[in-house]
Design a protein around this motif. Structure first.
Motif, PDB file in Angstrom:
ATOM      1  N   SER A  16      46.135 -73.905  89.211  1.00 50.84           N
ATOM      2  CA  SER A  16      46.666 -73.523  90.521  1.00 50.84           C
ATOM      3  C   SER A  16      48.031 -74.162  90.754  1.00 50.84           C
ATOM      4  CB  SER A  16      45.703 -73.931  91.631  1.00 50.84           C
ATOM      5  OG  SER A  16      44.450 -73.269  91.490  1.00 50.84           O
ATOM      6  N   ALA A  17      48.171 -75.433  90.354  1.00 47.74           N
ATOM      7  CA  ALA A  17      49.457 -76.128  90.519  1.00 47.74           C
ATOM      8  C   ALA A  17      50.545 -75.480  89.667  1.00 47.74           C
ATOM      9  CB  ALA A  17      49.300 -77.599  90.156  1.00 47.74           C
ATOM     10  N   VAL A  18      50.193 -75.099  88.446  1.00 48.57           N
ATOM     11  CA  VAL A  18      51.174 -74.446  87.566  1.00 48.57           C
ATOM     12  C   VAL A  18      51.610 -73.099  88.148  1.00 48.57           C
ATOM     13  CG1 VAL A  18      51.500 -73.382  85.299  1.00 48.57           C
ATOM     14  CG2 VAL A  18      50.351 -75.591  85.481  1.00 48.57           C
ATOM     15  N   ILE A  19      50.667 -72.354  88.707  1.00 50.25           N
ATOM     16  CA  ILE A  19      50.989 -71.055  89.292  1.00 50.25           C
ATOM     17  C   ILE A  19      51.965 -71.208  90.459  1.00 50.25           C
ATOM     18  CG2 ILE A  19      50.040 -69.120  90.619  1.00 50.25           C
ATOM     19  CD1 ILE A  19      47.507 -69.368  88.933  1.00 50.25           C
ATOM     20  N   LEU A  20      51.743 -72.205  91.318  1.00 48.08           N
ATOM     21  CA  LEU A  20      52.558 -72.370  92.522  1.00 48.08           C
ATOM     22  C   LEU A  20      53.861 -73.126  92.270  1.00 48.08           C
ATOM     23  CD1 LEU A  20      49.737 -73.208  95.090  1.00 48.08           C
ATOM     24  CD2 LEU A  20      50.944 -71.037  94.801  1.00 48.08           C
ATOM     25  N   PHE A  21      53.998 -73.754  91.121  1.00 51.91           N
ATOM     26  CA  PHE A  21      55.188 -74.553  90.817  1.00 51.91           C
ATOM     27  C   PHE A  21      56.490 -73.744  90.929  1.00 51.91           C
ATOM     28  CE2 PHE A  21      58.244 -76.172  87.645  1.00 51.91           C
ATOM     29  CZ  PHE A  21      58.511 -77.408  88.221  1.00 51.91           C
ATOM     30  N   PRO A  22      56.564 -72.515  90.366  1.00 52.64           N
ATOM     31  CA  PRO A  22      57.817 -71.752  90.499  1.00 52.64           C
ATOM     32  C   PRO A  22      58.212 -71.475  91.947  1.00 52.64           C
ATOM     33  CG  PRO A  22      56.419 -70.797  88.813  1.00 52.64           C
ATOM     34  CD  PRO A  22      55.591 -71.801  89.530  1.00 52.64           C
ATOM     35  N   PHE A  27      62.023 -72.465  96.301  1.00 55.57           N
ATOM     36  CA  PHE A  27      62.263 -72.925  97.672  1.00 55.57           C
ATOM     37  C   PHE A  27      63.417 -73.926  97.717  1.00 55.57           C
ATOM     38  CE2 PHE A  27      61.482 -76.100 101.007  1.00 55.57           C
ATOM     39  CZ  PHE A  27      61.514 -75.284 102.139  1.00 55.57           C
ATOM     40  N   PHE A  28      63.414 -74.895  96.798  1.00 53.00           N
ATOM     41  CA  PHE A  28      64.482 -75.897  96.772  1.00 53.00           C
ATOM     42  C   PHE A  28      65.805 -75.292  96.303  1.00 53.00           C
ATOM     43  CE2 PHE A  28      60.782 -78.815  96.569  1.00 53.00           C
ATOM     44  CZ  PHE A  28      61.106 -79.605  97.675  1.00 53.00           C
ATOM     45  N   MET A  29      65.735 -74.243  95.474  1.00 46.74           N
ATOM     46  CA  MET A  29      66.954 -73.558  95.034  1.00 46.74           C
ATOM     47  C   MET A  29      67.445 -72.546  96.059  1.00 46.74           C
ATOM     48  SD  MET A  29      66.004 -72.802  91.018  1.00 46.74           S
ATOM     49  CE  MET A  29      67.511 -71.826  90.790  1.00 46.74           C
ATOM     50  N   LYS A  30      66.651 -72.331  97.105  1.00 44.88           N
ATOM     51  CA  LYS A  30      66.947 -71.347  98.143  1.00 44.88           C
ATOM     52  C   LYS A  30      67.097 -69.950  97.540  1.00 44.88           C
ATOM     53  CE  LYS A  30      69.142 -74.675 101.250  1.00 44.88           C
ATOM     54  NZ  LYS A  30      70.361 -75.031 102.023  1.00 44.88           N
ATOM     55  N   GLU A  31      66.203 -69.648  96.615  1.00 46.37           N
ATOM     56  CA  GLU A  31      66.168 -68.347  95.960  1.00 46.37           C
ATOM     57  C   GLU A  31      64.885 -67.611  96.333  1.00 46.37           C
ATOM     58  OE1 GLU A  31      68.211 -66.685  94.141  1.00 46.37           O
ATOM     59  OE2 GLU A  31      69.688 -68.084  93.316  1.00 46.37           O
ATOM     60  N   SER A  32      64.947 -66.296  96.318  1.00 45.11           N
ATOM     61  CA  SER A  32      63.759 -65.485  96.592  1.00 45.11           C
ATOM     62  C   SER A  32      63.185 -64.949  95.284  1.00 45.11           C
ATOM     63  CB  SER A  32      64.116 -64.309  97.504  1.00 45.11           C
ATOM     64  OG  SER A  32      63.021 -63.424  97.631  1.00 45.11           O
ATOM     65  N   LYS A  87      68.486 -62.001  88.783  1.00 42.97           N
ATOM     66  CA  LYS A  87      69.238 -62.100  90.033  1.00 42.97           C
ATOM     67  C   LYS A  87      70.535 -62.868  89.857  1.00 42.97           C
ATOM     68  CE  LYS A  87      67.442 -62.785  93.968  1.00 42.97           C
ATOM     69  NZ  LYS A  87      66.731 -63.412  95.096  1.00 42.97           N
ATOM     70  N   ASN A  88      70.540 -63.890  89.010  1.00 44.46           N
ATOM     71  CA  ASN A  88      71.723 -64.723  88.809  1.00 44.46           C
ATOM     72  C   ASN A  88      72.627 -64.225  87.687  1.00 44.46           C
ATOM     73  OD1 ASN A  88      71.123 -66.648  90.850  1.00 44.46           O
ATOM     74  ND2 ASN A  88      69.566 -67.540  89.529  1.00 44.46           N
ATOM     75  N   GLY A  89      72.309 -63.064  87.127  1.00 45.46           N
ATOM     76  CA  GLY A  89      73.170 -62.453  86.135  1.00 45.46           C
ATOM     77  C   GLY A  89      73.067 -63.038  84.744  1.00 45.46           C
ATOM     78  N   GLN A  90      72.087 -63.920  84.488  1.00 46.87           N
ATOM     79  CA  GLN A  90      71.945 -64.499  83.156  1.00 46.87           C
ATOM     80  C   GLN A  90      71.262 -63.534  82.193  1.00 46.87           C
ATOM     81  OE1 GLN A  90      70.063 -67.937  85.100  1.00 46.87           O
ATOM     82  NE2 GLN A  90      71.403 -69.237  83.870  1.00 46.87           N
TER      83      GLN A  90
END
Length: 348
Positions: A16-22, A27-32, A87-90
């Motif tokens: 469960s922790a691994v699933i929610l980690f991303p 959230f900290f990267m302010k990305e959706s 999203k970031n073009g990489q």
């Protein structure tokens, strides 16, 4: 079920922790990342609780058990990373499609290797009535189905070498449908042979269940096809402007006096497919909404995938890319706009 949860408490917490980690990282990267980890978390627990409930009746091998624990954590991390890279073009749009083919192929190969190990149950595997009622049929179907899924997996991966066009898409869709239908037909034929030999009794199937199953299969197929190939676009020319009528995305109105520049691009935008959608609608047929690439930066797009040529407009400082279903209709758009707006705004 309580006993199973208690015995696997550590695995449940860790997975469960691994699933929610991303989701925490995003959230900290302010990305959706469109709440993909939360969706995986819910599906993960639903699948596990159903598996635990059925475990008392038909215990599975440890490999199958670990597969159930591992699918959603891998999907959450890989899917979230994939979304961020695009999203970031990489990762370019074209490369993203290659990864989709490879991802589906690897998934089919992995599941295909595990199918023969799944014991008869009503939770996991190819849950066909003839197999659920006959353990021999179940084992034969899953041995055969495992081979079919592996072959279909390799076919999906080979599609990455083909252009993302009608031919490549047709092979991809055909292989995914075959992964479901071929084992089903095999199981039915296996049941018929055993029935004729008197080794099994006739399975009674109500017309209602046949009707409901047919409706569900048809609805699923229609939904998949609609999702992949839906969307359309028409342009109407009025006295003071044009209106792009788009099904699947919002309409767009452009006044002729606001058009600052028009250019016709027979080879496309010339950005090597390095476009990424930031907000909009896209499938195998259409791309509509807000996009970004190195040439234009942020821009608006209303285009058909099958047509490479496009018309590029500068409208009140913003870039808009539109086209028709083929080059002829795209040239017609260009000629109509230049006729309405005047020769002085045509890019030389």
């Amino acid at each position: 079920m309580k006993k199973m949860i208690a015995e696997n408490k550590g695995k449940l917490i860790f997975s469960s922790a691994v699933i929610l980690f991303p989701q925490a990282v995003a959230f900290f990267m302010k990305e959706s990342i469109y709440y993909l980890p939360f969706q995986c978390f819910v599906i993960h627990w639903i699948c596990l609780l159903i598996t635990f409930a059925d475990w008392r009746k038909k215990p599975q091998s440890k490999k199958v058990f670990n597969l159930v624990f591992g699918i959603m954590p891998v999907l959450s991390i890989a899917g979230s990373a994939f979304i961020l890279f695009v999203k970031n073009g990489q990762i370019s749009y074209a490369l993203a499609l290659v990864f989709m083919y490879l991802g589906f192929g690897l998934m089919f190969i992995l599941i295909g290797n595990y199918l023969p190990k799944i014991r008869q149950n009503r939770t996991m595997g190819i849950k066909i009535k003839w197999a659920l009622e006959d353990e021999e049929n179940w084992n034969a179907t899953h041995r055969f189905g495992g081979k079919v899924w592996v072959v279909c997996g390799f076919i999906c991966m080979m599609c990455a070498l083909l252009p993302f066009s009608g031919f490549g898409v047709g092979i991809f869709i055909t292989s995914t449908i075959a992964a479901v239908m071929v084992p089903t037909v095999y199981s039915w034929n296996y049941y018929q042979k055993r029935l004729q030999a008197g080794e099994v009794s006739k399975i009674k199937t109500s017309r209602r269940s046949i009707f409901i199953t047919g409706i569900l299969i048809t609805a699923t197929a229609v939904f998949i096809i609609w999702t992949l190939f839906s969307g359309n676009m028409t342009i109407s020319y009025q006295d003071d402007g044009l209106v792009i009528h788009a099904s699947g995305w919002e309409d767009c109105e452009i006044r002729y006096v606001d058009i600052e520049n028009i250019s016709f691009e027979p080879e496309g935008t010339g950005d090597g497919g390095n476009d990424r959608r930031t907000n909009g609608f896209g499938n195998l047929k259409m791309s509509m909404g807000e996009f970004y690439n190195d040439r234009f930066g942020d821009y608006i797009r209303y285009t058909f995938h099958d047509c490479q040529s496009c018309v590029v407009l500068q409208v009140k400082g913003e870039t808009m890319v539109i086209n028709g279903q083929d080059q002829a209709s795209t040239e017609e758009i260009y000629n109509m706009l230049t006729g309405k707006c005047g020769e002085e705004i045509i890019e030389k």
